[in-house]
Design a protein around this motif. Structure first.
Motif, PDB file in Angstrom:
ATOM      1  N   CYS A 174       7.950   2.966 -10.588  1.00 19.84           N
ATOM      2  CA  CYS A 174       9.077   4.110  -9.962  1.00 19.84           C
ATOM      3  C   CYS A 174       9.926   3.238  -8.939  1.00 19.84           C
ATOM      4  O   CYS A 174      10.962   4.377  -8.450  1.00 19.84           O
ATOM      5  CB  CYS A 174       7.836   5.652  -9.375  1.00 19.84           C
ATOM      6  SG  CYS A 174       7.710   6.490 -10.009  1.00 19.84           S
ATOM      7  N   LEU A 175       9.198   2.535  -7.632  1.00 21.61           N
ATOM      8  CA  LEU A 175      10.036   1.495  -6.741  1.00 21.61           C
ATOM      9  C   LEU A 175      11.226   0.892  -7.449  1.00 21.61           C
ATOM     10  O   LEU A 175      12.765   0.882  -7.005  1.00 21.61           O
ATOM     11  CB  LEU A 175       9.268   2.255  -6.139  1.00 21.61           C
ATOM     12  CG  LEU A 175       8.154   2.144  -4.846  1.00 21.61           C
ATOM     13  CD1 LEU A 175       6.769   1.412  -4.264  1.00 21.61           C
ATOM     14  CD2 LEU A 175       8.842   2.815  -3.741  1.00 21.61           C
ATOM     15  N   VAL A 176      10.453   0.002  -8.337  1.00 18.58           N
ATOM     16  CA  VAL A 176      11.560  -0.771  -8.941  1.00 18.58           C
ATOM     17  C   VAL A 176      12.789   0.101  -9.823  1.00 18.58           C
ATOM     18  O   VAL A 176      13.941  -0.697  -9.943  1.00 18.58           O
ATOM     19  CB  VAL A 176      10.944  -1.794  -9.830  1.00 18.58           C
ATOM     20  CG1 VAL A 176      11.675  -2.159 -10.716  1.00 18.58           C
ATOM     21  CG2 VAL A 176       9.560  -3.139  -9.235  1.00 18.58           C
ATOM     22  N   ASP A 177      12.513   1.062 -10.239  1.00 19.43           N
ATOM     23  CA  ASP A 177      13.479   1.753 -10.928  1.00 19.43           C
ATOM     24  C   ASP A 177      14.500   2.630  -9.954  1.00 19.43           C
ATOM     25  O   ASP A 177      14.610   3.561 -10.516  1.00 19.43           O
ATOM     26  CB  ASP A 177      12.330   2.605 -11.759  1.00 19.43           C
ATOM     27  CG  ASP A 177      12.117   2.204 -12.485  1.00 19.43           C
ATOM     28  OD1 ASP A 177      12.272   0.715 -13.232  1.00 19.43           O
ATOM     29  OD2 ASP A 177      11.488   2.517 -13.693  1.00 19.43           O
ATOM     30  N   LEU A 222      12.975  -9.937   5.827  1.00 16.95           N
ATOM     31  CA  LEU A 222      13.124  -8.489   5.479  1.00 16.95           C
ATOM     32  C   LEU A 222      14.470  -8.124   7.024  1.00 16.95           C
ATOM     33  O   LEU A 222      15.570  -8.192   6.390  1.00 16.95           O
ATOM     34  CB  LEU A 222      12.277  -7.751   5.461  1.00 16.95           C
ATOM     35  CG  LEU A 222      10.753  -7.735   4.272  1.00 16.95           C
ATOM     36  CD1 LEU A 222       9.378  -6.946   4.999  1.00 16.95           C
ATOM     37  CD2 LEU A 222      11.460  -7.698   3.080  1.00 16.95           C
ATOM     38  N   VAL A 223      14.031  -8.599   7.967  1.00 14.89           N
ATOM     39  CA  VAL A 223      15.570  -8.037   8.979  1.00 14.89           C
ATOM     40  C   VAL A 223      16.519  -9.073   8.742  1.00 14.89           C
ATOM     41  O   VAL A 223      17.455  -8.499   8.964  1.00 14.89           O
ATOM     42  CB  VAL A 223      15.037  -8.197  10.260  1.00 14.89           C
ATOM     43  CG1 VAL A 223      16.174  -8.033  11.447  1.00 14.89           C
ATOM     44  CG2 VAL A 223      13.478  -7.236  10.516  1.00 14.89           C
ATOM     45  N   ARG A 228      16.281  -2.492  -4.486  1.00 11.60           N
ATOM     46  CA  ARG A 228      16.677  -3.869  -4.037  1.00 11.60           C
ATOM     47  C   ARG A 228      15.733  -5.004  -3.708  1.00 11.60           C
ATOM     48  O   ARG A 228      14.723  -5.291  -3.434  1.00 11.60           O
ATOM     49  CB  ARG A 228      17.810  -4.210  -2.625  1.00 11.60           C
ATOM     50  CG  ARG A 228      18.216  -5.371  -2.682  1.00 11.60           C
ATOM     51  CD  ARG A 228      19.346  -5.124  -1.147  1.00 11.60           C
ATOM     52  NE  ARG A 228      19.440  -6.766  -1.106  1.00 11.60           N
ATOM     53  CZ  ARG A 228      19.305  -7.255   0.215  1.00 11.60           C
ATOM     54  NH1 ARG A 228      19.263  -6.432   1.532  1.00 11.60           N
ATOM     55  NH2 ARG A 228      19.685  -8.552   1.145  1.00 11.60           N
ATOM     56  N   ALA A 229      14.941  -4.199  -2.474  1.00 12.24           N
ATOM     57  CA  ALA A 229      13.645  -4.630  -1.693  1.00 12.24           C
ATOM     58  C   ALA A 229      12.314  -3.889  -2.364  1.00 12.24           C
ATOM     59  O   ALA A 229      11.801  -5.343  -2.732  1.00 12.24           O
ATOM     60  CB  ALA A 229      13.355  -3.651  -0.826  1.00 12.24           C
ATOM     61  N   ALA A 230      12.465  -3.715  -3.640  1.00 16.14           N
ATOM     62  CA  ALA A 230      11.217  -3.665  -4.605  1.00 16.14           C
ATOM     63  C   ALA A 230      11.564  -4.316  -5.806  1.00 16.14           C
ATOM     64  O   ALA A 230       9.700  -4.650  -6.146  1.00 16.14           O
ATOM     65  CB  ALA A 230      11.306  -1.974  -5.387  1.00 16.14           C
ATOM     66  N   GLN A 231      12.599  -5.621  -5.671  1.00 22.57           N
ATOM     67  CA  GLN A 231      12.266  -6.716  -6.531  1.00 22.57           C
ATOM     68  C   GLN A 231      11.691  -7.697  -5.946  1.00 22.57           C
ATOM     69  O   GLN A 231      11.062  -8.272  -7.016  1.00 22.57           O
ATOM     70  CB  GLN A 231      13.893  -7.448  -6.034  1.00 22.57           C
ATOM     71  CG  GLN A 231      14.508  -6.583  -7.575  1.00 22.57           C
ATOM     72  CD  GLN A 231      14.563  -6.401  -8.625  1.00 22.57           C
ATOM     73  OE1 GLN A 231      13.764  -7.683  -9.465  1.00 22.57           O
ATOM     74  NE2 GLN A 231      13.903  -5.649  -9.253  1.00 22.57           N
ATOM     75  N   LEU A 232      10.609  -7.533  -4.681  1.00 22.35           N
ATOM     76  CA  LEU A 232       9.582  -8.424  -4.681  1.00 22.35           C
ATOM     77  C   LEU A 232       8.856  -8.251  -5.089  1.00 22.35           C
ATOM     78  O   LEU A 232       8.268  -9.515  -4.962  1.00 22.35           O
ATOM     79  CB  LEU A 232       9.229  -8.094  -2.497  1.00 22.35           C
ATOM     80  CG  LEU A 232      10.551  -8.656  -1.345  1.00 22.35           C
ATOM     81  CD1 LEU A 232      10.620  -7.887  -0.762  1.00 22.35           C
ATOM     82  CD2 LEU A 232      10.598  -9.610  -1.854  1.00 22.35           C
TER      83      LEU A 232
END
Length: 419
Positions: A78-81, A257-258, A100-104
């Motif tokens: 769900c986060l990636v989507d 991340l920052v 974008r961040a979920a691509q990690l």
């Protein structure tokens, strides 16, 4: 006292069961809803909602209609989507990283590039888009060698190939299964640890640490699974090594991340391996782990609602206090898991026992007539003033069950000296 509010948890497994249960315990919470949830959640006062976790429009509608203060996202897909992006666009508060961040987690290649850019220690690695190139170069990493699917695979898209023959077979199979990219890494050796960090735009709090057991069978044999058991705390992990993990892995990750302007609000799971050269990252996940969540949340004195609420609203994060108890859990899985788990088997009864709790996951039917509905069915959890006592409670309970179409590992916690 501040007024009570409603919250929504997205997901249906054991992780979401544990999160919803912990939130429901907060004096600030009126009602926890879980979409889609599972039938076992009624045992802890959580209300399942028949909306698929992928149906963002209906989830948004439900959150608005039921005056939900904020939503907690369990599953990585769900986060990636982009569920976070869609909720925010609808003016709703939600806890989790954006797409974008979920691509990690969504892309192993993306995560490794992030680690390279921000000097986070990890294994030697390379990404391949071409089967022939992967086969020609696999030997440079030595054997055994780690071969990973690039995308989401529910904790099961990793093969440790013992020799060149197995490596070539694995590479061919992964490309046949639609992989546009795969990652090959040197095989690191050492004990593995799970570090969970709640991050709020550069500020963070470390949750209790746990150790997961990925292989399906005793002795760390069989295929990788989503996890067959976990325990917390970790008696074999010294405070000095834990601090080394913070200094050498966690801090450069948060700084990255920052620097990368991710504005990360959510959980970051760091899968660590303690090598002879120090701690290194095996993988990032952008959410809580399953089954680790089921043993770390019961050890938190801190109110989970207060912690997440502060993160969502960019307020100072409360300190995370751990209680002195130890927590130990073993997963009961369907026969055939993880490759071809059987479905629909009638499960026996799970008698109430003061020494254990049960976090339900892939179950269907009713609480009095449970059926298996997938791979990992539930987790039996013990809590006591020592890990050995907590372990004994769990295995004493499991031995009493009559579940011929299920299995579990008998050696969870062996790395902590438990027996």
């Amino acid at each position: 006292m501040e007024k009570q509010v409603n919250v929504l948890v997205v997901g249906e497994g054991g992780r979401e069961f544990a999160v919803a249960k912990k939130l429901q315990e907060s004096p600030r919470v009126k009602q926890v809803y879980c979409a889609p949830g599972n039938v076992g959640m009624s045992t802890v006062g959580v209300v399942p909602v028949a909306i698929a976790e992928t149906d963002f429009a209906k989830l948004i509608q439900f959150a608005k209609e039921h005056n939900v203060a904020w939503t907690f996202v369990g599953p990585e897909d769900c986060l990636v989507d982009g569920i976070v992006d869609e909720f925010k666009a609808a003016g709703l508060k939600i806890f989790g990283p954006d797409a974008r961040a979920a691509q990690l987690e969504g892309s192993k290649d993306y995560a490794l590039n992030f680690m390279n850019n921000y000097h986070v220690p990890t294994a030697r690695h390379a990404t391949y888009r071409d089967q022939t190139a992967a086969i020609n170069n696999v030997g440079q990493f030595g054997f055994p060698v780690v071969i990973k699917e690039n995308g989401l695979a529910g904790g099961k898209g990793v093969v440790i190939a013992k020799d060149r023959v197995e490596a070539i077979k694995t590479i061919k199979e992964m490309f046949v299964n639609g992989q546009a990219r795969l990652v090959i890494e040197e095989c690191l050796s050492g004990p593995e640890y799970s570090m969970f960090v709640l991050i709020s735009n550069g500020h963070y709090r470390i949750l209790p640490m746990a150790q997961d057991h990925k292989r399906a069978f005793d002795g760390d044999k069989g295929p990788n699974t989503g996890g067959m058991g976990a325990y917390s705390p970790l008696p074999q992990l010294s405070s000095a090594v834990r601090q080394q993990m913070i200094d050498e892995v966690l801090k450069p990750t948060v700084d990255g991340l920052v620097a990368g302007e991710y504005h990360y609000h959510g959980i970051l799971y760091i899968g660590l391996i303690l090598t002879d050269d120090g701690p290194k990252v095996i993988e990032y996940n952008v959410r809580l782990g399953d089954p680790e969540t089921q043993v770390i949340l019961p050890r938190m004195k801190t109110d989970l609602f207060e912690l997440v609420d502060a993160a969502i609203n960019d307020r100072p994060l409360p300190e995370v206090e751990e209680n002195e108890d130890a927590c130990f859990g073993v997963v009961l899985a369907s026969k055939g898991y993880p490759t071809k788990p059987i479905h629909g088997q009638k499960l026996g009864t799970f008698p109430v026992d003061p020494n254990v709790t049960i976090d339900y996951a892939n179950v269907a039917g009713t609480i009095n007539d449970l059926r298996g509905a997938g791979g990992r069915l539930l987790m039996v959890i013990g809590k006591d003033d020592s890990l050995q006592k907590a372990r004994d409670h769990v295995y004493d309970y499991l031995r009493q069950l009559d579940e011929p179409e299920c299995f579990y590992r008998h050696d969870i916690g062996a790395k902590a000296g438990l027996q």
